[in-house]
Design a protein around this motif. Structure first.
Motif, PDB file in Angstrom:
ATOM      1  N   VAL A  32      25.702 -61.875  71.761  1.00 61.64           N
ATOM      2  CA  VAL A  32      25.731 -61.327  70.398  1.00 61.64           C
ATOM      3  C   VAL A  32      27.178 -61.299  69.923  1.00 61.64           C
ATOM      4  CG1 VAL A  32      25.217 -59.366  68.915  1.00 61.64           C
ATOM      5  CG2 VAL A  32      23.686 -59.927  70.819  1.00 61.64           C
ATOM      6  N   LYS A  33      27.413 -61.902  68.756  1.00 65.45           N
ATOM      7  CA  LYS A  33      28.737 -61.881  68.131  1.00 65.45           C
ATOM      8  C   LYS A  33      28.569 -61.296  66.748  1.00 65.45           C
ATOM      9  CE  LYS A  33      32.774 -64.728  67.175  1.00 65.45           C
ATOM     10  NZ  LYS A  33      33.363 -66.095  67.237  1.00 65.45           N
ATOM     11  N   GLY A  34      29.162 -60.118  66.529  1.00 67.47           N
ATOM     12  CA  GLY A  34      28.891 -59.401  65.294  1.00 67.47           C
ATOM     13  C   GLY A  34      27.446 -58.925  65.317  1.00 67.47           C
ATOM     14  N   ASN A  35      26.700 -59.306  64.293  1.00 65.84           N
ATOM     15  CA  ASN A  35      25.270 -58.966  64.260  1.00 65.84           C
ATOM     16  C   ASN A  35      24.383 -60.175  64.506  1.00 65.84           C
ATOM     17  OD1 ASN A  35      25.747 -56.230  63.632  1.00 65.84           O
ATOM     18  ND2 ASN A  35      26.032 -56.744  61.457  1.00 65.84           N
ATOM     19  N   ILE A  36      24.980 -61.301  64.889  1.00 65.93           N
ATOM     20  CA  ILE A  36      24.212 -62.540  65.035  1.00 65.93           C
ATOM     21  C   ILE A  36      24.075 -62.878  66.514  1.00 65.93           C
ATOM     22  CG2 ILE A  36      24.094 -64.992  64.488  1.00 65.93           C
ATOM     23  CD1 ILE A  36      25.657 -64.425  61.967  1.00 65.93           C
ATOM     24  N   ALA A  37      22.832 -63.038  66.956  1.00 64.58           N
ATOM     25  CA  ALA A  37      22.558 -63.357  68.355  1.00 64.58           C
ATOM     26  C   ALA A  37      22.505 -64.868  68.540  1.00 64.58           C
ATOM     27  CB  ALA A  37      21.234 -62.741  68.788  1.00 64.58           C
ATOM     28  N   THR A  38      22.953 -65.303  69.703  1.00 64.99           N
ATOM     29  CA  THR A  38      22.886 -66.717  70.065  1.00 64.99           C
ATOM     30  C   THR A  38      22.192 -66.850  71.410  1.00 64.99           C
ATOM     31  OG1 THR A  38      24.930 -67.247  68.878  1.00 64.99           O
ATOM     32  CG2 THR A  38      24.191 -68.814  70.551  1.00 64.99           C
ATOM     33  N   GLU A  39      21.103 -67.607  71.427  1.00 64.69           N
ATOM     34  CA  GLU A  39      20.448 -67.920  72.690  1.00 64.69           C
ATOM     35  C   GLU A  39      21.148 -69.129  73.308  1.00 64.69           C
ATOM     36  OE1 GLU A  39      16.301 -68.578  72.018  1.00 64.69           O
ATOM     37  OE2 GLU A  39      16.074 -66.766  70.808  1.00 64.69           O
ATOM     38  N   GLU A  40      21.263 -69.135  74.623  1.00 63.30           N
ATOM     39  CA  GLU A  40      21.891 -70.252  75.315  1.00 63.30           C
ATOM     40  C   GLU A  40      20.939 -70.791  76.379  1.00 63.30           C
ATOM     41  OE1 GLU A  40      25.575 -68.855  76.858  1.00 63.30           O
ATOM     42  OE2 GLU A  40      26.551 -68.749  74.894  1.00 63.30           O
ATOM     43  N   VAL A  41      20.748 -72.094  76.361  1.00 59.84           N
ATOM     44  CA  VAL A  41      19.866 -72.746  77.319  1.00 59.84           C
ATOM     45  C   VAL A  41      20.422 -74.145  77.585  1.00 59.84           C
ATOM     46  CG1 VAL A  41      18.334 -73.657  75.519  1.00 59.84           C
ATOM     47  CG2 VAL A  41      17.435 -73.285  77.831  1.00 59.84           C
ATOM     48  N   ASP A  42      20.214 -74.674  78.765  1.00 58.19           N
ATOM     49  CA  ASP A  42      20.749 -76.006  79.066  1.00 58.19           C
ATOM     50  C   ASP A  42      20.108 -77.075  78.187  1.00 58.19           C
ATOM     51  OD1 ASP A  42      22.580 -75.187  80.936  1.00 58.19           O
ATOM     52  OD2 ASP A  42      21.234 -75.457  82.630  1.00 58.19           O
ATOM     53  N   VAL A  43      18.767 -77.111  78.167  1.00 60.23           N
ATOM     54  CA  VAL A  43      18.036 -78.117  77.389  1.00 60.23           C
ATOM     55  C   VAL A  43      17.075 -77.411  76.439  1.00 60.23           C
ATOM     56  CG1 VAL A  43      16.455 -80.082  77.442  1.00 60.23           C
ATOM     57  CG2 VAL A  43      18.192 -79.822  79.232  1.00 60.23           C
ATOM     58  N   ALA A  44      17.219 -77.674  75.150  1.00 59.45           N
ATOM     59  CA  ALA A  44      16.294 -77.149  74.147  1.00 59.45           C
ATOM     60  C   ALA A  44      15.368 -78.273  73.713  1.00 59.45           C
ATOM     61  CB  ALA A  44      17.063 -76.599  72.945  1.00 59.45           C
ATOM     62  N   ILE A  45      14.079 -78.038  73.846  1.00 63.68           N
ATOM     63  CA  ILE A  45      13.069 -79.013  73.435  1.00 63.68           C
ATOM     64  C   ILE A  45      12.464 -78.515  72.132  1.00 63.68           C
ATOM     65  CG2 ILE A  45      10.901 -80.139  74.041  1.00 63.68           C
ATOM     66  CD1 ILE A  45      11.648 -79.602  77.004  1.00 63.68           C
ATOM     67  N   VAL A  46      12.624 -79.279  71.067  1.00 64.94           N
ATOM     68  CA  VAL A  46      12.089 -78.898  69.762  1.00 64.94           C
ATOM     69  C   VAL A  46      10.737 -79.578  69.586  1.00 64.94           C
ATOM     70  CG1 VAL A  46      12.456 -78.939  67.275  1.00 64.94           C
ATOM     71  CG2 VAL A  46      14.404 -78.615  68.819  1.00 64.94           C
ATOM     72  N   GLY A  47       9.688 -78.784  69.567  1.00 68.06           N
ATOM     73  CA  GLY A  47       8.331 -79.306  69.428  1.00 68.06           C
ATOM     74  C   GLY A  47       7.502 -79.007  70.655  1.00 68.06           C
ATOM     75  N   GLY A  48       6.437 -78.228  70.477  1.00 72.80           N
ATOM     76  CA  GLY A  48       5.564 -77.852  71.585  1.00 72.80           C
ATOM     77  C   GLY A  48       4.277 -78.623  71.613  1.00 72.80           C
ATOM     78  N   GLY A  49       4.327 -79.879  71.149  1.00 74.46           N
ATOM     79  CA  GLY A  49       3.164 -80.745  71.281  1.00 74.46           C
ATOM     80  C   GLY A  49       3.068 -81.296  72.692  1.00 74.46           C
ATOM     81  N   LEU A  50       2.297 -82.350  72.861  1.00 74.26           N
ATOM     82  CA  LEU A  50       2.051 -82.875  74.203  1.00 74.26           C
ATOM     83  C   LEU A  50       3.317 -83.439  74.838  1.00 74.26           C
ATOM     84  CD1 LEU A  50      -1.407 -84.600  73.640  1.00 74.26           C
ATOM     85  CD2 LEU A  50      -0.850 -82.184  73.981  1.00 74.26           C
ATOM     86  N   VAL A  51       4.127 -84.139  74.060  1.00 78.48           N
ATOM     87  CA  VAL A  51       5.354 -84.718  74.606  1.00 78.48           C
ATOM     88  C   VAL A  51       6.331 -83.620  75.012  1.00 78.48           C
ATOM     89  CG1 VAL A  51       7.380 -86.108  74.065  1.00 78.48           C
ATOM     90  CG2 VAL A  51       5.125 -86.890  73.358  1.00 78.48           C
ATOM     91  N   GLY A  52       6.541 -82.639  74.128  1.00 71.56           N
ATOM     92  CA  GLY A  52       7.476 -81.573  74.433  1.00 71.56           C
ATOM     93  C   GLY A  52       7.067 -80.771  75.660  1.00 71.56           C
ATOM     94  N   LEU A  53       5.778 -80.472  75.786  1.00 68.12           N
ATOM     95  CA  LEU A  53       5.306 -79.685  76.928  1.00 68.12           C
ATOM     96  C   LEU A  53       5.389 -80.483  78.224  1.00 68.12           C
ATOM     97  CD1 LEU A  53       2.207 -77.932  75.332  1.00 68.12           C
ATOM     98  CD2 LEU A  53       4.475 -76.966  75.731  1.00 68.12           C
ATOM     99  N   ALA A  54       4.989 -81.766  78.177  1.00 67.93           N
ATOM    100  CA  ALA A  54       5.079 -82.605  79.376  1.00 67.93           C
ATOM    101  C   ALA A  54       6.527 -82.742  79.827  1.00 67.93           C
ATOM    102  CB  ALA A  54       4.467 -83.980  79.112  1.00 67.93           C
ATOM    103  N   LEU A  55       7.428 -82.893  78.868  1.00 70.22           N
ATOM    104  CA  LEU A  55       8.849 -82.990  79.182  1.00 70.22           C
ATOM    105  C   LEU A  55       9.345 -81.704  79.834  1.00 70.22           C
ATOM    106  CD1 LEU A  55      11.476 -84.574  78.982  1.00 70.22           C
ATOM    107  CD2 LEU A  55      11.698 -83.778  76.624  1.00 70.22           C
ATOM    108  N   ALA A  56       8.912 -80.558  79.307  1.00 67.04           N
ATOM    109  CA  ALA A  56       9.330 -79.273  79.865  1.00 67.04           C
ATOM    110  C   ALA A  56       8.837 -79.103  81.297  1.00 67.04           C
ATOM    111  CB  ALA A  56       8.823 -78.130  78.988  1.00 67.04           C
ATOM    112  N   ILE A  57       7.620 -79.572  81.579  1.00 66.50           N
ATOM    113  CA  ILE A  57       7.092 -79.490  82.941  1.00 66.50           C
ATOM    114  C   ILE A  57       7.971 -80.305  83.890  1.00 66.50           C
ATOM    115  CG2 ILE A  57       5.164 -80.117  84.444  1.00 66.50           C
ATOM    116  CD1 ILE A  57       3.315 -79.562  82.042  1.00 66.50           C
ATOM    117  N   GLY A  58       8.296 -81.537  83.483  1.00 61.06           N
ATOM    118  CA  GLY A  58       9.114 -82.395  84.334  1.00 61.06           C
ATOM    119  C   GLY A  58      10.499 -81.825  84.576  1.00 61.06           C
TER     120      GLY A  58
END
Length: 286
Positions: A32-58
């Protein structure tokens, strides 16, 4: 089943080993910087369809910290489409995670037979029936092809991810690339996500594609489809036996095809498809 079957010795595998820390697997860190939060993750997958979910599993099985950001408020419980997963596709799903094929068969439908009716421009009719489709697939590939509704496949894939990894109701509005990270911004949120790599799996109307290629447009493919998933018991049994796909196709102009496909779980997929290749070529400018 949490460990990958082998080490990835490709160039991408080496990058992953250097850049991503398996000790923080499945952890989304927040600052949190000021009042704005920042999430941090190594890999962000945008889209929870079949491709995004399969990629997340792998990635998860490879020990890479990732999270999935899906614009829909929740994963689907209904859909209007079906997947016909052939034996080679079932093998690919098993490579992603060994539990996927059995779960797909449980909620889907093994395709054991096919029935096709061909009608030519003169009205001649020819029936082609294969009652041994499942037997032939088993003998040749060691497994059968399976029909499964789109939403059931999404639920199968999501069930193999840790709770909380798929974050629904997060609609990407823009992204910014820095020297060593990518920042994602979402509609209606001040909070951002910072990641080492952003993988955009957000479909045909991709926000990321629009930002990267603002002049890009969807090209008409020359087919108009009407599709629906209906209850199997609403259909006359004589026209649609279980574990089967039934086609009727016309080879005159314009070409059309109608299909009934058992999707398992008491549901059948219906589609009517009309083709117009001349219009497709005209609209594509090719």
């Amino acid at each position: 089943s949490g460990s990958p079957p082998h080490k990835d010795d490709t160039a991408w595998g080496e990058i992953c080993q250097q850049k991503f820390s398996p000790t923080n697997q499945n952890q989304v860190r927040a600052t949190v910087k000021g009042n704005i939060a920042t999430e941090e993750v190594d890999v962000a997958i945008v889209g929870g369809g079949l491709v995004g979910l399969a990629l997340a599993i792998g990635l998860t099985r490879a020990g890479i910290n990732c999270a999935v950001y899906e614009r829909a408020p929740q994963l689907r419980s209904v859909s209007q489409g079906i997947l016909a997963v052939k034996p080679i596709g079932m093998q690919a799903l098993e490579d992603i995670h060994p539990d996927i094929p059995n779960r797909v068969v449980e909620v889907g439908c093994e395709r054991l037979r096919s029935m096709r009716t061909d009608v030519d421009a003169e009205g001649n009719v020819k029936d082609v029936v294969n009652e041994n489709l499942g037997v032939e697939d088993e003998a040749k590939y060691g497994r059968k092809r399976v029909g499964i509704t789109w939403h059931n496949m999404q639920q199968v894939l999501a069930s193999l991810l840790p709770p909380g990894m798929v974050k629904t109701g997060r609609s990407l509005s823009s992204f910014e690339e820095g020297e060593d990270s990518v920042t994602l911004r979402f509609e209606g949120e001040e909070a951002t996500v910072r990641c080492n790599v952003a993988l955009m799996c957000d479909g045909v109307f991709s926000t990321a594609r629009t930002q990267l290629f603002p002049e890009d447009k969807v090209v008409y493919f020359g087919q108009l489809n009407w599709g629906s998933v209906v209850r199997t018991d609403s259909l006359p049994p004589a026209i649609h036996p279980p574990n089967a796909v039934r086609y009727c196709q016309y080879s005159g102009e314009p070409k059309w095809m109608a299909m009934l496909n058992d999707g398992g779980g008491g549901y059948t997929f219906f589609q009517l498809r009309i083709s117009d290749p001349e219009k497709a070529l005209a609209l594509s400018g090719n």
